[in-house]
Scaffold this motif. Structure first.
Motif, mmCIF file in Angstrom:
data_model
loop_
_atom_site.group_PDB
_atom_site.id
_atom_site.type_symbol
_atom_site.label_atom_id
_atom_site.label_comp_id
_atom_site.label_asym_id
_atom_site.label_seq_id
_atom_site.Cartn_x
_atom_site.Cartn_y
_atom_site.Cartn_z
ATOM 1 N N LEU A 70 -26.789 -6.212 -59.357
ATOM 2 C CA LEU A 70 -27.193 -7.212 -60.349
ATOM 3 C C LEU A 70 -26.052 -8.163 -60.703
ATOM 4 O O LEU A 70 -24.909 -7.743 -60.921
ATOM 5 C CB LEU A 70 -27.695 -6.505 -61.611
ATOM 6 C CG LEU A 70 -28.185 -7.389 -62.752
ATOM 7 C CD1 LEU A 70 -29.327 -8.300 -62.304
ATOM 8 C CD2 LEU A 70 -28.638 -6.521 -63.932
ATOM 9 N N ARG A 72 -24.101 -10.217 -63.152
ATOM 10 C CA ARG A 72 -23.865 -10.172 -64.598
ATOM 11 C C ARG A 72 -24.064 -11.545 -65.238
ATOM 12 O O ARG A 72 -24.601 -11.651 -66.345
ATOM 13 C CB ARG A 72 -22.444 -9.669 -64.878
ATOM 14 C CG ARG A 72 -22.111 -9.588 -66.372
ATOM 15 C CD ARG A 72 -20.651 -9.204 -66.595
ATOM 16 N NE ARG A 72 -20.344 -9.182 -68.020
ATOM 17 C CZ ARG A 72 -20.367 -8.097 -68.779
ATOM 18 N NH1 ARG A 72 -20.675 -6.927 -68.242
ATOM 19 N NH2 ARG A 72 -20.079 -8.168 -70.066
ATOM 20 N N VAL A 75 -27.629 -12.210 -66.135
ATOM 21 C CA VAL A 75 -28.063 -11.493 -67.346
ATOM 22 C C VAL A 75 -27.580 -12.225 -68.600
ATOM 23 O O VAL A 75 -28.323 -12.393 -69.573
ATOM 24 C CB VAL A 75 -27.552 -10.036 -67.333
ATOM 25 C CG1 VAL A 75 -27.948 -9.315 -68.624
ATOM 26 C CG2 VAL A 75 -28.104 -9.288 -66.123
ATOM 27 N N VAL A 302 -30.979 -1.987 -67.256
ATOM 28 C CA VAL A 302 -30.039 -2.938 -67.866
ATOM 29 C C VAL A 302 -29.830 -2.504 -69.317
ATOM 30 O O VAL A 302 -30.781 -2.458 -70.098
ATOM 31 C CB VAL A 302 -30.595 -4.373 -67.825
ATOM 32 C CG1 VAL A 302 -29.611 -5.331 -68.492
ATOM 33 C CG2 VAL A 302 -30.870 -4.795 -66.391
#
Length: 499
Positions: A70, A72, A75, A302
């Motif tokens: 993922l 960062r 996010v 998450v």
């Protein structure tokens, strides 16, 4: 009764049955590409315009043994957007596999979020038709984009479809609203407001032509005042405010026509065909169970720590709606000025810098929306790259306000500032542009104009007062445009009214 109509002598007024009134119920699903340099689960570039299938790797193609990691930054940007939309950031969210089979989906599933999204329960205020509206946000979740099917532009396009996987894995947020919008105009205004907000935040580039922002609309109709939702149709992949509005106007009319004639609206996915200005059936609408969602086994949940959320929240800028209100209250700007200045964050910042440098707010607004906007548009320059900085523009405005130069002269000075980088004062001094405010010097020019335009003077004295502007113009011409316009106007009027 001899065949006589039974209503012939009736004095009772006929009953008028009111026309049935329908209302639209609209919810939007907006897909926004996040401004990251790499994809959401791999290191491939997100840059637009590369040759087909050059920004791909085993991860974004879903090849056996390749594992996603993922991004960062994605996010953080998604959280930034969700906070600005008033959402609650969920401490725990998970990715899921959304299974469907299209050629542009290389893995045969899309990694998305479903029942445990990143954020939930927000709300957005926006303006439409001079009124403030509000729409609730159901959820904001992260997902990867699919590739792109290419149907045109090839010699064998009639027989084959080509696929470019460069977009596969590009990070998106999907913003889902509650069905709170009641007209095509409301939906279009909301979409426009949301685009402005995402660009303002630095979350999305707002480039709808390149596909970085697009919208799906769920629309149904029902009897006005009814609380029961009708059967909805989804209109897919609308990438302009105009297309969204036209598609919804057509679809609302289509559904009203169906139900008012006793038919039933089918739950389906439709596309907007701009060529014929109508929506057309694409496929039957899938339900959530059709996608067979299940948790993504290769990605952990998450976890959003409160400290991380607080840090992102502290970095949020003042949002457009709030800044517009402040421009009206603090700077006393009209609603129109405040709205135009806050369409772009860099323009709003520049305006405030001009004011902070000493310019009167309304004068600064006029110059930023007028000469500056025109020059930026003509030269395709971003305001942050303008060769006339905010302090320089404030100095030019002060020369006008102080009577040193006229507004007309100031526009010429602005052009020279843009071309040379010199200050307004340097240009005015070097070119001898300072305004003549000596009454006796202007009076000489006035006397000359009055003497040489006897017929026009006679017209004025006969009541044709509109010729005053012509005579003042002649005085300005005689002084090389340097006479104080107000003083020239006063002196001409005074001369004309002398016996």
């Amino acid at each position: 009764m001899g065949g006589q109509s039974p209503l012939k002598n009736c004095t009772t007024r006929p009953v008028i049955i009111p026309a049935v009134s329908y209302e639209a119920v609209i919810g939007l699903e907006i897909h926004a590409q996040l401004l990251t340099s790499t994809k959401i689960f791999c290191g491939c570039s997100t840059a637009f315009g590369a040759p087909p299938n050059t920004h791909i790797c085993p991860v974004c193609l879903g090849l056996p043994g390749a594992l996603p990691v993922l991004n960062r930054r994605a996010v953080d940007l998604a959280t930034r957007a969700a906070l600005a939309l008033g959402c609650r950031i969920n401490e725990h969210s998970i990715f899921a596999r959304k299974n469907y089979f299209y050629p542009d989906l290389p893995k045969g599933y899309q990694i998305s979020q479903y029942d445990q999204p990143l954020a939930s329960g927000g709300h957005v205020r926006f303006e439409q038709g001079g009124e403030t509206r509000e729409a609730r946000i159901t959820r904001v979740h992260l997902e990867e984009d699919a590739g792109k099917s290419l149907h045109d532009g090839f010699a064998d396009s009639a027989e084959r479809t080509y696929v470019d996987y460069n977009r596969a894995g590009v990070p998106l947020i999907e913003i889902v609203t509650e069905p709170d919008l009641r007209s095509a105009a409301d939906a279009s205004a909301f979409f426009e407001h949301l685009r402005s907000t995402l660009v303002w935040l630095g979350v999305n580039d707002g480039n709808m032509e390149e596909g970085s922002l697009r919208c799906d609309a769920n629309v149904s109709v029902r009897l006005a005042g009814d609380s029961t939702l009708g059967t909805k149709a989804e209109v897919k992949n609308l990438n302009s405010f105009r297309y969204l509005r036209h598609a919804l106007e057509y679809e609302i009319d289509r559904q009203i026509d169906v139900v008012s004639n006793g038919g039933r609206v089918e739950q389906e996915t439709r596309l907007w065909d701009q060529a014929v200005s109508r929506t057309v059936t694409m496929r039957s609408k899938e339900e959530a169970h059709d996608y067979r969602y299940f948790p993504e086994p290769d990605l952990p949940p998450v976890e959003m720590a409160a400290a991380r959320v607080a840090e992102i929240a502290a970095d949020l800028p003042e949002l457009p709606f709030a800044r517009r209100a402040r421009f009206m209250s603090t700077h006393k700007l009209p609603a129109y000025d405040a709205t135009e200045l806050t369409r772009d964050r860099s323009v709003a910042d520049y305006f405030e810098s001009v004011v902070a440098s000493g310019a009167v707010a309304k004068a600064a607004s006029n110059w930023v929306m007028g000469e500056m906007a025109r020059k930026l548009n003509d030269t395709r320059t971003a305001i942050a790259a303008s060769p006339v900085g905010a302090p320089a523009l404030a100095s030019l405005i002060s020369l006008v306000d102080g009577g040193t130069i006229s507004t007309t002269t100031a526009k010429d000075v602005f052009e020279k500032m843009w071309a040379s980088g010199r200050s307004a004062k340097e240009i005015v001094d070097a070119d001898g542009l300072a305004q003549i405010s000596d009454e006796s010097a202007i009076a000489v020019a006035v006397d000359g104009v009055i003497a040489s335009h006897a017929e026009t003077v006679a017209q004025y004295r006969a009541g044709q007062t509109k010729v005053l502007g012509f005579l003042v113009g002649q005085v300005m011409k005689a002084t090389g445009g340097k006479a104080s316009p107000k003083l020239a106007n006063d002196l001409v009027r005074r001369a004309l009214e002398r016996p």
